[in-house]
Structure formats: C-alpha cells, structure tokens
Design a protein around this motif. Structure first.
Motif, PDB file in Angstrom:
ATOM      1  N   MET A 335      59.804  11.722  62.001  1.00  0.00           N
ATOM      2  CA  MET A 335      59.810  13.034  61.363  1.00  0.00           C
ATOM      3  C   MET A 335      59.104  13.010  60.012  1.00  0.00           C
ATOM      4  O   MET A 335      58.318  13.906  59.682  1.00  0.00           O
ATOM      5  CB  MET A 335      61.252  13.518  61.188  1.00  0.00           C
ATOM      6  N   ASN A 336      59.377  11.978  59.209  1.00  0.00           N
ATOM      7  CA  ASN A 336      58.739  11.909  57.882  1.00  0.00           C
ATOM      8  C   ASN A 336      57.236  11.697  57.994  1.00  0.00           C
ATOM      9  O   ASN A 336      56.461  12.195  57.175  1.00  0.00           O
ATOM     10  CB  ASN A 336      59.384  10.807  57.049  1.00  0.00           C
ATOM     11  N   VAL A 337      56.799  10.982  59.031  1.00  0.00           N
ATOM     12  CA  VAL A 337      55.356  10.767  59.215  1.00  0.00           C
ATOM     13  C   VAL A 337      54.660  12.077  59.575  1.00  0.00           C
ATOM     14  O   VAL A 337      53.597  12.403  59.037  1.00  0.00           O
ATOM     15  CB  VAL A 337      55.111   9.700  60.304  1.00  0.00           C
ATOM     16  N   TYR A 338      55.267  12.849  60.475  1.00  0.00           N
ATOM     17  CA  TYR A 338      54.668  14.125  60.849  1.00  0.00           C
ATOM     18  C   TYR A 338      54.619  15.078  59.663  1.00  0.00           C
ATOM     19  O   TYR A 338      53.627  15.801  59.461  1.00  0.00           O
ATOM     20  CB  TYR A 338      55.456  14.762  61.991  1.00  0.00           C
ATOM     21  N   LEU A 339      55.671  15.095  58.855  1.00  0.00           N
ATOM     22  CA  LEU A 339      55.679  15.976  57.688  1.00  0.00           C
ATOM     23  C   LEU A 339      54.655  15.531  56.652  1.00  0.00           C
ATOM     24  O   LEU A 339      54.026  16.360  55.982  1.00  0.00           O
ATOM     25  CB  LEU A 339      57.082  15.994  57.069  1.00  0.00           C
ATOM     26  N   LYS A 340      54.461  14.233  56.512  1.00  0.00           N
ATOM     27  CA  LYS A 340      53.553  13.724  55.482  1.00  0.00           C
ATOM     28  C   LYS A 340      52.091  13.933  55.848  1.00  0.00           C
ATOM     29  O   LYS A 340      51.273  14.317  55.003  1.00  0.00           O
ATOM     30  CB  LYS A 340      53.835  12.240  55.247  1.00  0.00           C
ATOM     31  N   PHE A 341      51.762  13.709  57.117  1.00  0.00           N
ATOM     32  CA  PHE A 341      50.352  13.738  57.492  1.00  0.00           C
ATOM     33  C   PHE A 341      49.928  15.029  58.198  1.00  0.00           C
ATOM     34  O   PHE A 341      48.760  15.391  58.129  1.00  0.00           O
ATOM     35  CB  PHE A 341      50.025  12.539  58.384  1.00  0.00           C
ATOM     36  N   ARG A 342      50.857  15.690  58.871  1.00  0.00           N
ATOM     37  CA  ARG A 342      50.476  16.948  59.509  1.00  0.00           C
ATOM     38  C   ARG A 342      50.739  18.140  58.604  1.00  0.00           C
ATOM     39  O   ARG A 342      49.900  19.044  58.504  1.00  0.00           O
ATOM     40  CB  ARG A 342      51.248  17.127  60.821  1.00  0.00           C
ATOM     41  N   ALA A 343      51.894  18.159  57.917  1.00  0.00           N
ATOM     42  CA  ALA A 343      52.186  19.243  56.984  1.00  0.00           C
ATOM     43  C   ALA A 343      51.652  18.963  55.585  1.00  0.00           C
ATOM     44  O   ALA A 343      51.636  19.870  54.752  1.00  0.00           O
ATOM     45  CB  ALA A 343      53.699  19.469  56.915  1.00  0.00           C
ATOM     46  N   ALA A 344      51.212  17.717  55.315  1.00  0.00           N
ATOM     47  CA  ALA A 344      50.658  17.322  54.013  1.00  0.00           C
ATOM     48  C   ALA A 344      51.659  17.576  52.890  1.00  0.00           C
ATOM     49  O   ALA A 344      51.310  18.079  51.818  1.00  0.00           O
ATOM     50  CB  ALA A 344      49.338  18.052  53.746  1.00  0.00           C
ATOM     51  N   ALA A 457      53.906   6.382  70.902  1.00  0.00           N
ATOM     52  CA  ALA A 457      53.716   7.295  69.779  1.00  0.00           C
ATOM     53  C   ALA A 457      52.902   6.646  68.668  1.00  0.00           C
ATOM     54  O   ALA A 457      52.070   7.306  68.025  1.00  0.00           O
ATOM     55  CB  ALA A 457      55.079   7.743  69.252  1.00  0.00           C
ATOM     56  N   GLY A 458      53.120   5.341  68.430  1.00  0.00           N
ATOM     57  CA  GLY A 458      52.327   4.648  67.422  1.00  0.00           C
ATOM     58  C   GLY A 458      50.847   4.614  67.765  1.00  0.00           C
ATOM     59  O   GLY A 458      49.990   4.707  66.879  1.00  0.00           O
ATOM     60  N   PHE A 459      50.532   4.513  69.045  1.00  0.00           N
ATOM     61  CA  PHE A 459      49.132   4.535  69.461  1.00  0.00           C
ATOM     62  C   PHE A 459      48.465   5.856  69.067  1.00  0.00           C
ATOM     63  O   PHE A 459      47.344   5.874  68.539  1.00  0.00           O
ATOM     64  CB  PHE A 459      49.059   4.323  70.976  1.00  0.00           C
ATOM     65  N   PHE A 460      49.145   6.977  69.311  1.00  0.00           N
ATOM     66  CA  PHE A 460      48.568   8.282  68.960  1.00  0.00           C
ATOM     67  C   PHE A 460      48.483   8.471  67.454  1.00  0.00           C
ATOM     68  O   PHE A 460      47.499   9.021  66.939  1.00  0.00           O
ATOM     69  CB  PHE A 460      49.401   9.408  69.578  1.00  0.00           C
ATOM     70  N   MET A 461      49.495   8.016  66.715  1.00  0.00           N
ATOM     71  CA  MET A 461      49.476   8.197  65.259  1.00  0.00           C
ATOM     72  C   MET A 461      48.408   7.331  64.602  1.00  0.00           C
ATOM     73  O   MET A 461      47.793   7.729  63.612  1.00  0.00           O
ATOM     74  CB  MET A 461      50.855   7.899  64.680  1.00  0.00           C
ATOM     75  N   ASN A 462      48.189   6.135  65.144  1.00  0.00           N
ATOM     76  CA  ASN A 462      47.113   5.304  64.602  1.00  0.00           C
ATOM     77  C   ASN A 462      45.751   5.960  64.799  1.00  0.00           C
ATOM     78  O   ASN A 462      44.836   5.757  63.988  1.00  0.00           O
ATOM     79  CB  ASN A 462      47.124   3.933  65.286  1.00  0.00           C
TER      80      ASN A 462
END
Length: 508
Positions: A335-344, A457-462
């Motif tokens: 959740m924190n990764v999506y908020l940090k990189f998608r929501a900036a 999921a790590g593959f897609f985020m990388n």
C-alpha cells in the motif's frame, strides 16, 4: 461472552500494542544500523521459510501438549526475538532473532483461534469472539504505532529504534504472564463446555461446537471424564426409571415379580444349550470388527498424518487459504509503495493514510459478525468477494490521488472483512479434532500463496507498472469466489444445518 473469551480479548490489547511497536520499528531499526534492503529481504525470507515448514508440525504438537501452553510459549519466543533484535548489531544475530520470533509467531498462529473457540459456548459466540479479537488487535496496533513514533523521536542515540523493540518485548512478555494467570485451562474449558454448549440467550438452545463435538475423539481427558460422568448420570436415570416401572403399584408389579423366576429359568436353559453347542464347535472366534483399519503404508503414519491424508475437507479449505494469500499479497503489503509512486505522496501523508486505514480495519472487524448474522453465509460471502473484486478493478483506472487513496483504504477494510469472515467460518465449520491440523495447513498454504504473489507483484513494480497488480487481484478474486462458492461454502452451510438440526437442551 464467557469468562475465558472476555479475558482473552482483554489481554489481546497488550498483544496489539506490542506488535504495533514491533512492526513499526523493526525495518527502520535495521536500516539505521546499516543493513541493506537486500539483507532485510533475506531476513524476512528466513521468517517465511520457518513458518511455512513448521506450521503443520506445530498444529499437530498443539493437539498433544495443549493450545494454551503453545500460545504462551509462542508469545515468549516473540518477546525474546524482539529483545534480540534490539541488542543485536550483526547479521548473524539478526538471523537468529528472526528465527526465534518466527517460531513464536508460528506457535501463536496455529493455536490462538482454536483456543479462543474452545472457550465459546455457541457458534454465534465463536463468530463474535473471533471478530472481537481482530477489532481489539487492530485498534491497539495503532496505539503501538503511535507509541513507537514517540519513542523513536525521543531516542537521539545511534541505537536505532531499540527502545521501541524493548518496549515491544516487555508488552508481549507481560501478555504471556497475564494469560498464564488469567486464561482458564483448556481442559477445564473442554469439560465445562459440554453443559453451557446447549446455548445461551438468543441461541435458541442449540448446542455449540463443544457440545456438538463431544462425541468426537478430540476432547481432552478432563472433557472425556465430564462426558463420561454425564452419560453415567443418564444411564442411572434410565435404570431408576426401569426400576420404578417394574415396581409399580397394583397388579402390574406383582405380575412382573411372578414372571421373574420363569424368565431366569428360561435364560439359564438357553445359556446351557449355547454352551453345549460352543463346546462342539470348538473355541469361539473373536468378533470381526467393522471399523475400517488403515492398511499398507498409511497405517505406519502417525495418527495426525493419517487423518490429514483422508480428510478431504481440510484440503479444500487449505486450497482456499492459498488463494486468499495469493490475492492479498498483490496489494496489501505494498500500500505504501502504491501511494508513494502512483499517487506521488510524501511519507507524512502516507502515515496519515495508514492511521485512517487502522480505523477502517477496526470498523470492519466489528461489522463482520453483524453482517454474517443479518445476511447469512451465502449473501455475506457473495457481497464480500464481489465487492472486493469490484474495488480492485476500480483501482485499475487512473484517478486523482485523493480518490485513489480513499479507494485503497476502502479496499483494505473490505478485504480485512472478507479474510476475517473466511477464517472464522472455515475454522468453525471443522470438528474439534481437525482444527489444529487445519491451522497448520492454512499457515503453510497461505505462505505459499503469499510468496508467489509477492514475487509476481515485485516483478511489475520493478518495471514501473503500478496498475496491472490490481487487474490480477480483481480477476483472482472472482476465481476465488467461484471456488469458494462451489467447494467451501457447502461445508459451512452443512455445519450450520447440522447445528440447527440437533435437539435443544431439555428436549426429548
């Protein structure tokens, strides 16, 4: 609720505070002491490996030594692991600390729900106790996070977040001592559960799981003694009833007394005739048992493994746990990764989102039993699965950051509600003697599913793709719902029907 349930839920607050301190401080502590991201990932992998390998044997061991001792031992191991993390300054010590803490979490995960259910009198109380446990845990985890932030800001030394880890160890160690002193013995809970299981107010007099499973082999010696005493009382009452009938007033009593010598004479004559025939036939052959005995290699396995191999329901439920774990790890841990990189968004805004998320999880834990009682199993699970799938697919669409964050928190709460419903109802649908096995299998299968989805999921985020995991999660939720509806839900409904069909207390 019973005394055991109330005390369990009250002490769960300390566990929530301790885990809140532990989860907030651990990774930050290791980073402050110079550990790299890869080293932290490898330490976490050791923990997953230990839990995956040891969960099933731990579940079987709980059936032998008792769930309460296993739960207390697990809490003490977690406290020791947190203290070892706080004192350690090298990678080998951190690996050892992770091994100790993971062994403790494994013991807790394979015993706490079964022990809590052991204290319950009815199926309804099982559901309320389970969701109450999660409500207390999530509420006080937020308090632990808050205390951890205060302690971390107060520590100006180079010791990382050691004060938070020490505080976590103290909280969980005190929890172990309180539960040792306050929780009723499991043997006493099994023995007394037979009488109260006939239902409290609002239960319609239906026997609860303890009463329904009293004929099984999963009861402990204290419960078996209580069950034997109850059966002896019934037999004595029946014999007294027969004596009263034989000695009734008037002519009937005299007729039975007159018939008695003739009956004894005919009985002795028939026995002598049988003895003559038996002497001609030779020694009597032992009676052939109709019980199916295990043959071949299966007979050489321990009893727990034999029951595991032959119980189809356990494998169906464990497969569902694998699917749930696979779906969860696409979104929940990141959740924190999506908020940090998608929501900036920055770290401060993300911390506020996590605070709101804790409140949503608390509300979902409280709402789950009410939804199950009001809607019933079919409607509740259909709404939870399809609602989560819809939210996951909705998050796939590009949208403003505040809307994305709100939907992400709503999806987190709804998935927590779904997971609690599934865990509570599947565990409650099993017989008492199968619950330890299922707890171990659930932990193993869920670890398998979570590890696979984490890598995916790590593959897609990388690759910088923060949309596709939501698509995969939505599709998998629909697949999981189809499997659950066809394979798991019938087991839950069958268990509910069996409980409703059992005679009420005091009935004929």
């Amino acid at each position: 609720m019973t005394t055991g349930v109330r005390r369990f839920l009250a002490t769960e607050a300390l566990y929530g505070i301790g885990i809140g301190l532990y989860s907030l401080a651990l990774n930050l502590h290791l980073l402050a002491l110079g550990a790299s991201g890869g080293q932290i990932a490898s330490i976490s992998a050791v923990g997953i490996l230990i839990m995956g390998i040891g969960a099933l044997p731990a579940g079987m061991l709980a059936g032998k030594i008792g769930r309460k001792p296993m739960l207390l031992a697990g809490s003490m191991l977690v406290a020791a692991g947190a203290a070892l993390f706080a004192t350690g300054r090298s990678l080998p010590v951190w690996y050892a600390a992770q091994a100790v803490a993971s062994a403790g979490f494994m013991c807790i995960e394979t015993t706490e729900i079964q022990l809590l259910f052991r204290y319950c009198r009815s199926r309804r109380e099982e559901s309320r106790a389970f969701h109450g446990m999660f409500a207390v845990f999530t509420a006080f985890t937020g308090l632990g996070n808050l205390l951890g932030g205060i302690l971390s800001r107060a520590d100006a030394s180079a010791a990382g977040h050691a004060p938070s880890l020490y505080a976590s160890a103290v909280c969980i160690a005190v929890l172990s001592l309180l539960r040792l002193r306050l929780l009723p013995a499991e043997r006493a809970a099994g023995g007394s559960g037979r009488a109260p299981a006939m239902g409290g107010p609002g239960d319609g007099g239906r026997p609860g799981p303890a009463g329904a499973d009293a004929s099984g082999s999963g009861l402990r010696p204290g419960a078996e003694a209580a069950a034997g005493a109850a059966n002896g009382t019934c037999d004595a009452a029946e014999s007294r009833g027969r004596d009263t009938t034989d000695k009734g007033p008037g002519d009937s009593g005299r007729i039975k007394a007159a018939e008695a010598p003739e009956a004894r004479a005919s009985g002795s004559a028939s026995r002598s005739a049988e003895e003559k025939h038996a002497s001609r036939r030779g020694p009597a052959k032992p009676p052939v048992s109709r019980e199916r005995r295990p043959t071949g290699r299966v007979s050489r396995l321990p009893q727990g493994f034999r029951r595991l191999l032959r119980n189809r329901s356990l494998w169906l439920l464990a497969s569902n746990a694998c699917l749930i774990g696979f779906v969860f790890s696409f979104i929940g841990p990141f959740m924190n990764v999506y908020l940090k990189f998608r929501a900036a968004w920055g770290d401060d805004l993300i911390s506020y989102v996590y605070t709101v998320n804790g409140l949503v999880l608390f509300a979902a834990s409280l709402a789950a039993p009410k939804i199950m009682e009001r809607w019933g199993a079919k409607a509740a699970f259909t709404g939870a699965f399809l609602g989560n799938a819809g939210l996951a697919l909705l998050l796939l669409i590009a949208q403003p950051a505040p809307v994305f964050a709100a939907l992400l928190v709503l999806r987190s709460g709804s998935f927590s509600l779904l997971g609690n419903l599934v865990d509570s109802e599947t565990m409650s649908s099993l017989r008492e003697e199968d619950r330890n096995l299922y707890a171990g299998m659930r932990a193993v299968f869920r670890c398998v599913g979570s590890s696979l989805s984490t890598m995916t999921a790590g593959f897609f985020m990388n690759a910088g793709d923060y949309h596709t995991p939501f698509l995969i999660a939505g599709v998998l939720l629909i697949v999981n719902f189809m499997y659950f509806r066809s394979r798991v839900l019938p087991l839950i409904i069958k268990r509910n029907d069996n409980l409703r069909g059992e005679p009420q207390a005091g009935g004929a």
